[in-house]
Design a protein around this motif. Structure first.
Motif, PDB file in Angstrom:
ATOM      1  N   GLY A 186      90.161 -18.284  53.458  1.00  0.00           N
ATOM      2  CA  GLY A 186      90.818 -17.954  54.303  1.00  0.00           C
ATOM      3  C   GLY A 186      90.800 -16.488  53.467  1.00  0.00           C
ATOM      4  N   THR A 187      90.010 -16.150  52.933  1.00  0.00           N
ATOM      5  CA  THR A 187      89.982 -14.639  52.653  1.00  0.00           C
ATOM      6  C   THR A 187      89.066 -13.524  53.136  1.00  0.00           C
ATOM      7  N   SER A 188      87.963 -14.110  53.457  1.00  0.00           N
ATOM      8  CA  SER A 188      86.749 -13.837  54.138  1.00  0.00           C
ATOM      9  C   SER A 188      86.550 -14.265  55.073  1.00  0.00           C
ATOM     10  N   VAL A 189      87.713 -14.225  56.087  1.00  0.00           N
ATOM     11  CA  VAL A 189      87.883 -14.302  57.402  1.00  0.00           C
ATOM     12  C   VAL A 189      87.552 -13.041  58.500  1.00  0.00           C
ATOM     13  N   ALA A 190      88.727 -12.080  57.057  1.00  0.00           N
ATOM     14  CA  ALA A 190      88.204 -10.488  57.610  1.00  0.00           C
ATOM     15  C   ALA A 190      88.178 -10.177  56.539  1.00  0.00           C
ATOM     16  N   PRO A 191      87.173  -9.114  55.866  1.00  0.00           N
ATOM     17  CA  PRO A 191      86.607  -9.120  54.883  1.00  0.00           C
ATOM     18  C   PRO A 191      87.298  -7.461  54.176  1.00  0.00           C
ATOM     19  N   THR A 192      87.315  -7.663  52.783  1.00  0.00           N
ATOM     20  CA  THR A 192      88.187  -6.803  52.332  1.00  0.00           C
ATOM     21  C   THR A 192      87.222  -5.653  52.152  1.00  0.00           C
ATOM     22  N   VAL A 193      87.983  -4.284  52.151  1.00  0.00           N
ATOM     23  CA  VAL A 193      87.173  -2.673  52.446  1.00  0.00           C
ATOM     24  C   VAL A 193      89.087  -2.711  51.427  1.00  0.00           C
ATOM     25  N   LEU A 194      88.777  -1.894  50.147  1.00  0.00           N
ATOM     26  CA  LEU A 194      89.929  -1.916  48.885  1.00  0.00           C
ATOM     27  C   LEU A 194      90.218   0.068  48.828  1.00  0.00           C
ATOM     28  N   ILE A 195      91.003   0.133  48.977  1.00  0.00           N
ATOM     29  CA  ILE A 195      91.419   1.491  49.187  1.00  0.00           C
ATOM     30  C   ILE A 195      92.864   1.984  47.798  1.00  0.00           C
ATOM     31  N   PRO A 196      92.655   2.927  47.492  1.00  0.00           N
ATOM     32  CA  PRO A 196      93.774   3.432  46.477  1.00  0.00           C
ATOM     33  C   PRO A 196      95.253   3.643  47.549  1.00  0.00           C
ATOM     34  N   TYR A 197      96.121   2.632  46.538  1.00  0.00           N
ATOM     35  CA  TYR A 197      97.564   2.828  47.631  1.00  0.00           C
ATOM     36  C   TYR A 197      98.374   3.880  48.236  1.00  0.00           C
ATOM     37  N   ARG A 198      97.533   4.956  47.765  1.00  0.00           N
ATOM     38  CA  ARG A 198      98.152   6.429  47.654  1.00  0.00           C
ATOM     39  C   ARG A 198      97.814   6.562  49.456  1.00  0.00           C
ATOM     40  N   PHE A 199      96.714   6.436  49.770  1.00  0.00           N
ATOM     41  CA  PHE A 199      96.247   6.502  51.069  1.00  0.00           C
ATOM     42  C   PHE A 199      96.809   5.305  51.959  1.00  0.00           C
ATOM     43  N   VAL A 200      97.366   4.762  51.907  1.00  0.00           N
ATOM     44  CA  VAL A 200      97.982   3.876  53.191  1.00  0.00           C
ATOM     45  C   VAL A 200      98.835   4.043  53.981  1.00  0.00           C
ATOM     46  N   GLU A 201      99.991   4.983  54.048  1.00  0.00           N
ATOM     47  CA  GLU A 201     100.522   5.397  54.485  1.00  0.00           C
ATOM     48  C   GLU A 201      99.507   6.774  55.002  1.00  0.00           C
ATOM     49  N   LYS A 202      98.999   7.163  54.491  1.00  0.00           N
ATOM     50  CA  LYS A 202      98.788   8.738  56.046  1.00  0.00           C
ATOM     51  C   LYS A 202      97.597   7.603  56.930  1.00  0.00           C
ATOM     52  N   THR A 203      97.446   6.509  56.722  1.00  0.00           N
ATOM     53  CA  THR A 203      96.199   6.801  57.527  1.00  0.00           C
ATOM     54  C   THR A 203      96.859   6.260  59.076  1.00  0.00           C
ATOM     55  N   GLU A 204      98.759   5.718  58.982  1.00  0.00           N
ATOM     56  CA  GLU A 204      99.205   5.882  59.521  1.00  0.00           C
ATOM     57  C   GLU A 204      98.496   4.038  60.298  1.00  0.00           C
ATOM     58  N   LEU A 205      98.038   2.972  59.932  1.00  0.00           N
ATOM     59  CA  LEU A 205      97.862   1.904  60.159  1.00  0.00           C
ATOM     60  C   LEU A 205      99.725   1.246  60.121  1.00  0.00           C
ATOM     61  N   LEU A 206     100.011   1.708  59.260  1.00  0.00           N
ATOM     62  CA  LEU A 206     101.575   0.671  59.163  1.00  0.00           C
ATOM     63  C   LEU A 206     102.649   0.808  59.645  1.00  0.00           C
ATOM     64  N   GLN A 207     102.771  -0.143  60.633  1.00  0.00           N
ATOM     65  CA  GLN A 207     103.882   0.392  62.002  1.00  0.00           C
ATOM     66  C   GLN A 207     104.984  -0.360  62.347  1.00  0.00           C
ATOM     67  N   VAL A 208     105.654  -0.837  63.024  1.00  0.00           N
ATOM     68  CA  VAL A 208     106.685  -1.351  62.915  1.00  0.00           C
ATOM     69  C   VAL A 208     106.250  -2.931  63.329  1.00  0.00           C
ATOM     70  N   GLY A 209     106.324  -4.166  63.207  1.00  0.00           N
ATOM     71  CA  GLY A 209     105.371  -5.066  63.010  1.00  0.00           C
ATOM     72  C   GLY A 209     104.281  -5.950  62.965  1.00  0.00           C
ATOM     73  N   SER A 210     103.945  -4.827  62.115  1.00  0.00           N
ATOM     74  CA  SER A 210     102.413  -4.775  61.608  1.00  0.00           C
ATOM     75  C   SER A 210     102.401  -5.986  61.219  1.00  0.00           C
ATOM     76  N   ARG A 211     101.472  -6.644  60.425  1.00  0.00           N
ATOM     77  CA  ARG A 211     100.873  -8.201  60.313  1.00  0.00           C
ATOM     78  C   ARG A 211     100.609  -7.723  58.850  1.00  0.00           C
ATOM     79  N   LYS A 212     101.655  -7.832  57.444  1.00  0.00           N
ATOM     80  CA  LYS A 212     100.733  -6.542  56.589  1.00  0.00           C
ATOM     81  C   LYS A 212     101.799  -7.789  55.345  1.00  0.00           C
ATOM     82  N   GLU A 213     101.472  -7.671  53.882  1.00  0.00           N
ATOM     83  CA  GLU A 213     101.608  -8.529  53.074  1.00  0.00           C
ATOM     84  C   GLU A 213     101.314  -7.801  51.776  1.00  0.00           C
TER      85      GLU A 213
END
Length: 847
Positions: A186-213
């Motif tokens: 299941g973890t391989s269906v979408a392969p991993t890209v590992l980034i430093p946590y401090r850049f997550v917000e700067k990517t602007e990918l996490l929006q209201v309703g985004s699927r996240k864990e």
């Protein structure tokens, strides 16, 4: 005042003095007999201690499947209750992960990936393996990303190229070859890209309703994870969060991990039984030789009780000293083995000494000696003073009641030890019963052997051949004792070897040409033939060609899922109501499935009820069983189905498993996509094939299972090594104990060989007589033991390990001749002093 009253007033001090005096006079024999006790206890303690440490170390290695001791995860921002639990436990690292499209400026391609924004030095167990090697340690500081190696292969990328996530373009620092916490399909269906946590917000990918864990990683090796899971899991479930521990994660390596624990317990139990054999045979022979001394004591006025207690005290002290020395040797072996084997060990072993096995060694030494001495000691009770003057061919009659009590005590002792080792009364009782049935069969074989020789004695044979056979049924013969010792020892050693083979067959991932390691998902119907042709052009055989139909549950047992969601009293798990099921249809079960309830339906005709098969987990979470009706919404079309069977599914197997399977004749015309699987032998071929597939079919997701194999196979290889080592170490200690058992027959053989030599027999004749006698005993005992071990191994394979049993020829080709040669060599070494010294000197020495 008579002599008996004088002795009775002497009390226990006199008994201890007599035990000491008699023992001092027979010190050389006592040391030999004590050697069997020492060897038996050393084997038990060393195997038990080393098994415990190996099991703990393997369990520690299994943490690499998770990367931490335990994880708390939530598919939404943790609420106050969950956050307070997380804060109280103090996480050592945390991440947020979510699916996103990634763009590759180098070639203008794009790919759905799973972004993992990591804070902290995860993983804490196992290794984040990257290319280049130092990329795992530098990506946080450099502000770059690590990308799944499969993606880099597919898009011809390398370290130094770039990847765009949201509004930020990152440098690719390296490729992820394997990573703890991602050992599932299941973890391989979408392969991993590992980034430093401090850049997550700067990517602007996490929006209201985004699927996240959100995941929080904890390191606490001393924590009672079973208790933690028991307390926290229900609370977190109610708050839409979850707790995963490394113990539950280790189940991903299948039954191999559980079977390792069972095998180590079995090795420890067999070590005990081998020790019992050595102790029982040595004590039996020792007491049998002391019957004449007992008769002398009775001639001078000692009572039955006194003569009995003198040798009971002697045996108990021998057992206590033997247990102490054996425990010390066992502890020494525990520390010496890792040093001796450090070049061969596949992992570092942290040695700890638990007090339980040491205490167990001391107690076992005394109790085993006393218990297994009871039966021969009972013979002292019935010895007549006339035994000083004559040797009776018939043993003294013993009380049936005392024999039953003695046997009962031995059985209870072994059973209690089995329960302590296995933690299962039913299995311990079955194994103990099997051992005693084997004991009875071997005893019966030896009695039948003696009677057969008596009845069909070859009177026409030569002197040496006749004498060797006569020795097998003469008065005070040791035929039964030696056949039991050799037979039971060989039985346990062979059982251990056969069991090793059973388990090793399951400690290898089936990473062969008939096991898929490349999976193509989301193939549209019009693309299927072209995708198959691409695989065939690259000499890659299509192993599975599956059709997948997506659907949701509309009604469960006549109640709409929307109504169930509103029902606060419902026990149906929420995920069932919201899940989009990916189902398939076929007419047969696969290797990872077993029907546990109902009947498997292969195909149905038009107009018949649609009988489906569901997994045990789904049946439990959806609260449905056989005969219950479920309505599925298949992309706007409602279909009523009936649960026709429930399957047990081994989700740990690296293949495509399904919670819901339809029979043929139902879904063929439904909207569907296809999945193809194949096997690719090496990295270069995999890279070439993946690049072709991505180029021809941009919508198709291709993922490579070799990363998953890397994580799990590493642990399985270590388990395989442990099984091999413990098997051969136990077999070696078993052989040593067996040698000690046969060696204890030395003094009886010396007396008889001296008498033969005194009567004029030549050294060559005595050698031949002894060689033939031990040859008969070695062949009969070892052959019977191996044949009986075949039966026990089949039962263990079927009832305990639940694996097929294919007998190996090694016990017949190696163990049988080796044990016979060992028995023969010991027998000949026993009379070496007879041939090298004058008869009178030998008689004085052993008298």
């Amino acid at each position: 005042m008579n002599r008996e009253s004088i002795y009775s007033k002497a009390g226990s001090l006199w008994l201890f003095k007599m035990a000491w005096r008699d023992g001092r006079a027979s010190i050389s024999r006592l040391l030999l007999f004590m050697a069997s006790i020492i060897l038996g206890i050393a084997a038990v303690v060393s195997i038990q201690l080393f098994s415990t440490n190996l099991k703990q170390n393997i369990q520690g290695q299994s943490k690499s499947l998770l990367g931490a001791d335990y994880i708390i995860d939530s598919r939404q921002q943790p609420n106050e209750k969950v956050k307070s639990i997380i804060d109280s436990l103090v996480p050592d690292a945390y991440e947020v992960n979510f699916p996103s499209m990634a763009a590759f400026p180098k070639n203008g391609a794009a790919k759905l990936v799973r972004v993992r924004g990591m804070e902290g030095s995860f993983p804490f167990y196992g290794d984040l393996e990257t290319t280049p090697e130092n990329a795992a340690n530098t990506y946080q500081q450099k502000g770059g990303v690590l990308v799944d190696a499969t993606v880099l292969l597919q898009y011809d990328l390398k370290a130094g190229d770039s990847i765009k996530l949201g509004v930020i373009t990152f440098p690719i620092i390296g490729a992820i070859n394997s990573m703890p916490g991602s050992s599932g399909i299941g973890t391989s269906v979408a392969p991993t890209v590992l980034i430093p946590y401090r850049f997550v917000e700067k990517t602007e990918l996490l929006q209201v309703g985004s699927r996240k864990e959100y995941q929080y990683f904890f390191v606490d090796p001393d924590k009672d994870l079973d208790e933690l899971e028991k307390v926290l899991d229900p609370i977190l479930d109610d708050e839409n969060a979850d707790l995963d521990t490394h113990t539950s994660s280790s189940r991903q390596i299948g039954r191999s991990y559980d079977n390792l624990g069972r095998f180590l317990n079995l090795a420890a139990f067999i070590a005990l039984l081998l020790g019992c054999i050595g102790i029982a045979s040595s004590v039996h022979i020792y007491i049998k030789e002391k019957l004449t001394d007992v008769a002398v004591l009775k001639c001078i006025g000692a009572s039955r009780k006194q003569s009995f207690l003198i040798y009971l005290i002697q045996i108990a002290i021998m057992g206590l000293i033997g247990g102490l020395v054996g425990a010390i040797i066992g502890i020494g072996l525990q520390y010496a083995l890792p040093e001796l084997l450090q070049e061969f060990l596949p992992f570092d072993i942290e040695i700890t000494t638990a007090p339980q096995p040491i205490i167990m060694g001391l107690l076992l030494g005394m109790f085993m000696s006393v218990l297994f001495a009871l039966l021969p000691l009972l013979g002292t009770w019935y010895v007549s003073p006339l035994e000083v003057l004559r040797i009776s061919e018939k043993p003294a009659v013993r009380s049936r009641k005392t024999k039953i009590v003695a046997f009962g005590a031995i059985i209870i002792f072994v059973l209690l030890f089995g329960i302590w080792i296995f933690g299962d009364l039913k299995f311990a009782a079955a194994f103990v019963m099997g051992v005693f049935v084997t004991f009875a069969i071997l005893a019966g074989i030896s009695v039948l052997f003696i009677k057969t020789i008596k009845r069909y004695f070859p009177a026409s044979w030569g002197f040496t051949a006749r004498t060797s056979l006569l020795n097998l049924f003469r008065p005070n013969n040791q035929t039964m004792v030696l056949i039991l010792a050799i037979g039971l020892g060989t039985f346990l050693i062979s059982t251990l070897y056969f069991t090793k083979d059973i388990l090793l067959a399951k400690t290898q991932l089936d990473n062969s040409a008939d096991q898929a390691n490349l999976i193509l998902v989301d193939i549209q119907p019009e693309q299927r033939e072209a995708a198959i042709n691409t695989l065939e052009e690259n000499n890659s055989e299509v192993l599975n060609n599956l059709s997948i139909v997506t659907m949701r549950m509309q009604k469960i047992k006549g109640i709409a899922t929307n109504d169930i969601r509103k029902d606060t009293t419902s026990t149906i798990r929420e995920w069932v109501l919201n899940h989009e099921f990916r189902t398939t249809f076929r007419d047969s079960l696969i290797a990872s499935e077993t029907v546990v309830e109902g009947e498997w339906i292969k195909e149905i005709e038009s107009g018949e009820d649609v009988m489906i098969s569901i997994s045990e987990g789904l049946a439990k979470d959806a609260q449905i069983g056989l005969g219950d009706k479920v309505v599925f919404n298949i992309q706007g079309v409602l279909m009523e189905t009936i649960v026709g069977s429930i399957r047990k599914v081994d989700w740990t197997r690296l293949q495509l498993n399904f919670m819901v399977v339809f029979p043929k004749g139902v879904l063929e015309q439904a909207p569907q996509f296809h999945v193809l699987t194949t096997y690719v032998p090496d990295t270069n071929k995999s890279a070439s094939l993946q690049q072709q597939l991505v180029s021809k079919f941009p919508n198709v997701t291709v993922f490579d299972l070799r990363q998953i194999y890397t994580v799990i196979e590493d642990i399985l290889q270590k388990i395989s090594w442990v099984i091999n080592f413990m098997a051969f170490f136990s077999i070696l200690t078993g052989l040593i104990v067996l040698i000690g058992s046969v060696r204890t027959s030395k003094y009886q053989r010396i007396k008889e060989s001296v008498l033969l030599r005194t009567l004029g027999a030549k050294s060559k004749q005595i050698l031949r007589i002894t060689a033939l006698e031990y040859l008969y005993l070695g062949i009969l005992g070892s052959l019977a033991g191996i044949l009986l071990s075949l039966i026990s191994s089949q039962l263990l394979a079927t009832l305990l390990f639940e694996e097929p049993f294919v007998p190996s020829g090694i016990p017949f080709m190696v163990f049988l001749p080796a044990i016979v040669l060992v028995v023969l060599a010991i027998g000949l070494s026993n009379i070496r002093s007879v041939l090298q010294s004058p008869p009178l000197a030998v008689l004085r020495k052993v008298g």
